[in-house]
Design a protein around this motif. Structure first.
Motif, PDB file in Angstrom:
ATOM      1  N   GLU A   2      65.796 -31.045  41.012  1.00 41.99           N
ATOM      2  CA  GLU A   2      64.888 -30.381  40.085  1.00 41.99           C
ATOM      3  C   GLU A   2      65.262 -30.632  38.632  1.00 41.99           C
ATOM      4  N   GLN A   3      66.551 -30.602  38.328  1.00 33.52           N
ATOM      5  CA  GLN A   3      66.993 -30.758  36.945  1.00 33.52           C
ATOM      6  C   GLN A   3      68.465 -31.134  36.915  1.00 33.52           C
ATOM      7  N   ASP A  52      59.860 -22.405  34.080  1.00 38.40           N
ATOM      8  CA  ASP A  52      58.575 -21.898  34.567  1.00 38.40           C
ATOM      9  C   ASP A  52      57.880 -23.062  35.269  1.00 38.40           C
ATOM     10  N   TRP A  53      57.916 -23.084  36.599  1.00 37.79           N
ATOM     11  CA  TRP A  53      57.440 -24.251  37.338  1.00 37.79           C
ATOM     12  C   TRP A  53      55.931 -24.419  37.261  1.00 37.79           C
ATOM     13  N   GLU A  54      55.206 -23.354  37.066  1.00 35.14           N
ATOM     14  CA  GLU A  54      53.759 -23.490  36.912  1.00 35.14           C
ATOM     15  C   GLU A  54      53.432 -24.198  35.606  1.00 35.14           C
ATOM     16  N   ARG A 108      51.673 -27.882  34.804  1.00 31.38           N
ATOM     17  CA  ARG A 108      50.561 -28.131  33.880  1.00 31.38           C
ATOM     18  C   ARG A 108      50.924 -29.181  32.843  1.00 31.38           C
ATOM     19  N   ALA A 109      52.219 -29.319  32.543  1.00 31.48           N
ATOM     20  CA  ALA A 109      52.644 -30.317  31.554  1.00 31.48           C
ATOM     21  C   ALA A 109      52.600 -31.744  32.099  1.00 31.48           C
ATOM     22  N   ILE A 113      67.151 -20.974  26.059  1.00 36.11           N
ATOM     23  CA  ILE A 113      66.239 -21.483  27.080  1.00 36.11           C
ATOM     24  C   ILE A 113      65.586 -22.757  26.570  1.00 36.11           C
ATOM     25  N   SER A 114      65.811 -23.868  27.294  1.00 32.33           N
ATOM     26  CA  SER A 114      65.217 -25.137  26.898  1.00 32.33           C
ATOM     27  C   SER A 114      63.709 -25.028  26.975  1.00 32.33           C
TER      28      SER A 114
END
Length: 268
Positions: free
Chosen positions: A133-134, A180-182, A186-187, A74-75
């Motif tokens: 998204e990615q 984790d989109w939340e 925050r990032a 997981i990145s």
């Protein structure tokens, strides 16, 4: 429950990409000169196909290599709520070419992962900026180089948008398993995306994927086609939200709704 459709295999995605505009009822351009968009890709007349005819077998696409041994599957996105991804915005690149290099190389963008960072592609001032998204799992040195990219190419051809008229970008710098989109919010990736859009200066924006809208400053319009306005320092840019590629590939109603929204959006 989630609204997202389960992922398709690469073979299923390519086969669906060749047929999806026909299923949505847009196999021809309805302008003054009729153009069979799908014929150029399939080598046959779209209207002559029997509904019982099986789709042509799609070419085999090699499965992407598994994550390298000894590295996390997981990145890891830079999720410290105190530290802005990319560092101090005052130090962010102010031209597009420098931004691309910085996006690939600067350690403050994220904390690494099992997949490589992938640069955006296209030219400043593009007629259309496409935001996903990615990157795809199989992407290496080219964004959207796999089945989803082939699907997007079919969409752009049907829209009569040339390859040199579109700018392709992703919210995240690398493919990320189970993001984790939340925490991503925050990032501060929303600020990075807004800065990226400002550097590109497109005429219009399409966002594929429902998670992007929560990471981009926008406001709804008074139109019935679910369009938005991207707010930035220089004013507003028309923005069309769309479902993720998996949903569009699998659901005829989603494809039809997206096409009608596109027509209404571009007719204004």
């Amino acid at each position: 429950m989630t609204d997202e459709a389960p992922p398709l295999s690469a073979r299923e995605q390519i086969a669906a990409a060749l047929a999806w505009w026909r299923d949505a009822g847009v196999a021809i351009d309805t302008g003054d000169a009729v153009t069979a968009w799908l014929d150029a890709e399939t080598g046959g007349a779209a209207d002559d196909a029997s509904p019982d005819t099986k789709p042509r077998a799609a070419p085999k696409v090699p499965k992407p290599a598994p994550p390298p041994q000894g590295r996390e599957a997981i990145s890891r996105i830079a999720t410290d709520p105190v530290v802005q991804a990319g560092g101090d915005p005052a130090n962010w690149p102010t031209d597009l070419e420098s931004f691309r290099r910085w996006w690939l190389e600067d350690p403050s963008i994220d904390r690494g992962g099992a997949y490589p960072r992938v640069a955006p592609r296209g030219a400043a001032g593009a007629e259309l900026m496409v935001v996903v998204e990615q990157p795809e799992e199989s992407d290496n040195d080219r964004l959207l180089s796999g089945p989803k990219g082939a699907f997007l190419d079919a969409i752009l051809r049907a829209m009569a948008v040339g390859a040199d008229a579109a700018y392709l970008a992703a919210l995240l710098p690398r493919h990320t398993l189970h993001p984790d989109w939340e925490e991503i919010g925050r990032a501060g990736y929303a600020k990075l995306l807004a800065h990226h859009i400002d550097l590109v200066g497109p005429k219009r924006i399409i966002c594929f994927g429902r998670n992007i809208l929560s990471h981009i400053p926008h406001e709804p319009t008074q139109q019935a086609d679910n369009t938005r306005i991207f707010n930035h320092d220089g004013g507003g840019i028309d923005l069309l939200p769309a479902g993720d590629f998996a949903t569009l590939l699998q659901r005829k109603a989603a494809r039809t709704r997206f096409w009608h929204n596109w027509l209404a959006w571009t007719d204004r």
